[in-house]
Design a protein around this motif. Structure first.
Motif: not given
Length: 591
Positions: A31, A84, A200-202, A204-205, A448
């Motif tokens: 991340l 975020s 969603s970004h969190y 996938i990373t 993400g």
């Protein structure tokens, strides 16, 4: 990221336990890498846009369009920073511990910080004057921040925002900004919290398999920055012979294999183009066809392990990575065969008999298939030859997880090139680390944002509606495969491959399963068709890299690869209609 999995492999058998929560630590390092790698990508102009991403061709954009696109991108970053922060604030309330007493939200805080800094940097690019940079860096992300803070959770119309995003995308805004902005608008329209996009970004990373991507990319870049390309080139030419046919075969196979490791076909063109084109010309091969061969063959490594798109599909489709590694082997060979035969690159009628220029002795073979020459070239490239066995063997054998296999491969590449060949110095290693962070940072930003958009579409029931509509329109499986191939070829020309994987796979895979198509088979079809996207503007990165590498106009390169487009289409159809090509090897070797 490479050291923690490697130490974990050693500690488990010796001490019965490893580093506390090591997999999660590595995932969250991913991340941090994603956010600050994206900042590095922005600094060097490597954020992917609709026109091909990095400023490869050196063309200067229109000042007004440039200012507009960057202002919108900075505004979206301001909104993503707020989204975020909402996610981080919710984590602060529950205060989970990552490892060794480190709160999880400390690492998650890299998201709002990264998006805020990215917005500042993008805003500063709006105007060239000092006051313009200051105003843009403050006003654009601040406008997005205030907008998101004020109206988060409110149901608002999306059409004005859609038109704004479309105009910005066409003007040159980064793809992640368009995807992220669209996801924000869709959640906004339904009055849903904007933190859903950040979540969603969190997700996938910090996916358990995702740290394999930067580590495999680092290994490939280390090989690309040292003399590995030259040694492998000598070996392949020695194996296939120095004549026209042998050199063409060597170039096609080498480009495909090298792309699998570098993680990007553009890197392959830059690393091998200067080596292979002179070899082809010396053998009497026309320059135009040589450029077309190198450009198109560099796209074919997507199906070979350990390519980044192959791993990415496995993650999104929830298919075992080792299954995808084996599934891609035969189709990759089929695609190379179609390229050479159907693309006409093996025809010798147009080849001139005179060689264009002499090459250094290290790049010239004395005689075709000379056994001593082959042995000498193989011994010189022994460490590079063993690299795929380290990467794939450790994973398929079950000795290592995907992340551990990637870490072993990265360390293997660094140690062999630094100690065995003494070609990797601190400066080169730093360049490889920086470029790896930029590539992965830019890719993960797209992934993400695309996942946020995909999650909305899935919640809206789009896949179920697509199944009903497609089955009513196309009842026959083989007609569906033809239509799927045509659609994917078009999508590959218009979408960046990683965005296409994250957006299209969750939508199309249920439709393919409803026709009885295996998920592994569908993945190989998908990736094979996406290979065409590397050769088609506006998303065809290979064309831009080749134009810069060989000093030719983009139109010249695009015309040179036209035969390859038909060949890739026919090869994809063959793979689609013969599922045993993709499923046979995994079914034979895996339990």
């Amino acid at each position: 990221m490479a050291l923690i999995p490697a130490v974990e492999i050693l500690l488990r058998p010796l001490m019965g336990r490893g580093i506390e929560n090591a997999p999660v630590l590595v995932q969250h390092l991913g991340l941090v890498l994603a956010m600050f790698g994206a900042l590095a990508a922005e600094r060097h102009g490597h954020l992917t846009t609709l026109a091909g991403g990095a400023r490869v061709d050196g063309a200067r954009p229109n000042p007004l369009l440039h200012a507009f696109s960057h202002a919108v991108a900075a505004l979206v970053c301001g909104m993503l920073a707020v989204a975020s922060w909402r996610l981080v604030a919710s984590e602060m309330e529950v205060s989970h511990v990552l490892a060794y007493g480190i709160p999880l939200w400390w690492v998650q805080a890299s998201m709002p910080l990264g998006f805020a800094l990215l917005g500042l940097k993008l805003g500063a690019r709006c105007l060239p004057m000092a006051w313009g940079k200051l105003a843009g860096s403050l006003l654009c992300p601040l406008a997005g921040l205030l907008l998101a803070w004020q109206f988060d959770g409110s149901a608002l119309p999306i059409w004005p925002g859609l038109l704004l995003l479309l105009a910005a995308l066409l003007a040159g805004a980064p793809i992640f900004a368009a995807l992220g902005g669209l996801a924000l608008l869709l959640f906004w329209q339904d009055g849903m919290p904007l933190a859903s996009v950040a979540l969603s970004h969190y997700q996938i990373t910090v996916n358990p398999s995702l740290p394999a991507l930067p580590l495999f990319t680092l290994a490939g870049l280390v090989f690309a920055r040292t003399g590995a390309a030259r040694r492998l080139g000598d070996l392949f030419v020695a194996l296939f012979g120095q004549g026209v046919t042998g050199t063409v075969l060597a170039a096609a196979v080498l480009c495909s294999c090298f792309t699998a490791f570098t993680g990007g076909s553009g890197v392959t063109i830059l690393a091998l183009g200067g080596l292979l084109l002179p070899l082809l010309k010396q053998a009497g091969y026309p320059e135009r066809r040589g450029i077309g061969l190198v450009t198109s063959a560099s796209a074919l490594g997507v199906l070979l392990a350990p390519s980044v798109p192959l791993i990415m599909y496995a993650i999104i489709a929830r298919v075992p990575i080792n299954t995808m590694f084996l599934a891609g082997l035969l189709p990759a060979a089929v695609m190379v065969g179609f390229l050479l035969i159907c693309g006409g690159y093996l025809r010798r009628g147009q080849a001139s008999e005179a060689a264009s220029s002499a090459l250094p002795a290290s790049q010239v073979t004395a005689a075709p298939r000379d056994r001593r020459l082959i042995l000498a070239a193989a011994w010189s490239a022994k460490w590079e030859i063993l690299a795929p066995f380290v990467a794939i063997g450790s994973l398929v054998s079950g000795l290592a997880t995907p992340t551990e296999s990637a870490a072993l491969t990265a360390l293997y590449a660094v140690l062999t090139q630094a100690l065995a060949h003494r070609e990797l110095y601190w400066r080169l290693l730093g360049q490889a680390l920086s470029e790896s962070a930029q590539i992965i940072g830019g890719v993960l930003l797209i992934l993400g944002m695309a996942l946020g958009l995909t999650n909305y579409l899935i919640d809206a029931g789009i896949p179920d509606a697509a199944i009903e509509a497609v089955q009513a329109l196309i009842p026959n499986k083989f007609v569906f495969l033809l239509a799927l191939t045509l659609f994917l070829l078009l999508a590959g020309a218009l979408m960046e491959i990683f965005a296409a994987i994250v957006v299209l796979v969750p939508l199309l895979l249920p439709v393919a399963l409803s026709y009885g198509i295996d998920a592994v088979h569908f993945g190989i079809i998908f990736l094979a068709a996406m290979e065409m996207g590397f050769l088609c503007p506006p998303a065809g990165m290979n064309i831009y890299f080749s134009s810069a590498m060989f000093g030719k106009p983009v139109r010249y390169v695009a015309q040179a690869v036209l035969p390859a487009l038909l060949a890739i289409f026919l090869g994809t159809l063959a793979i689609a209609w013969l599922p045993v090509l993709a499923t046979g090897l995994p079914g034979l070797l895996l339990p």
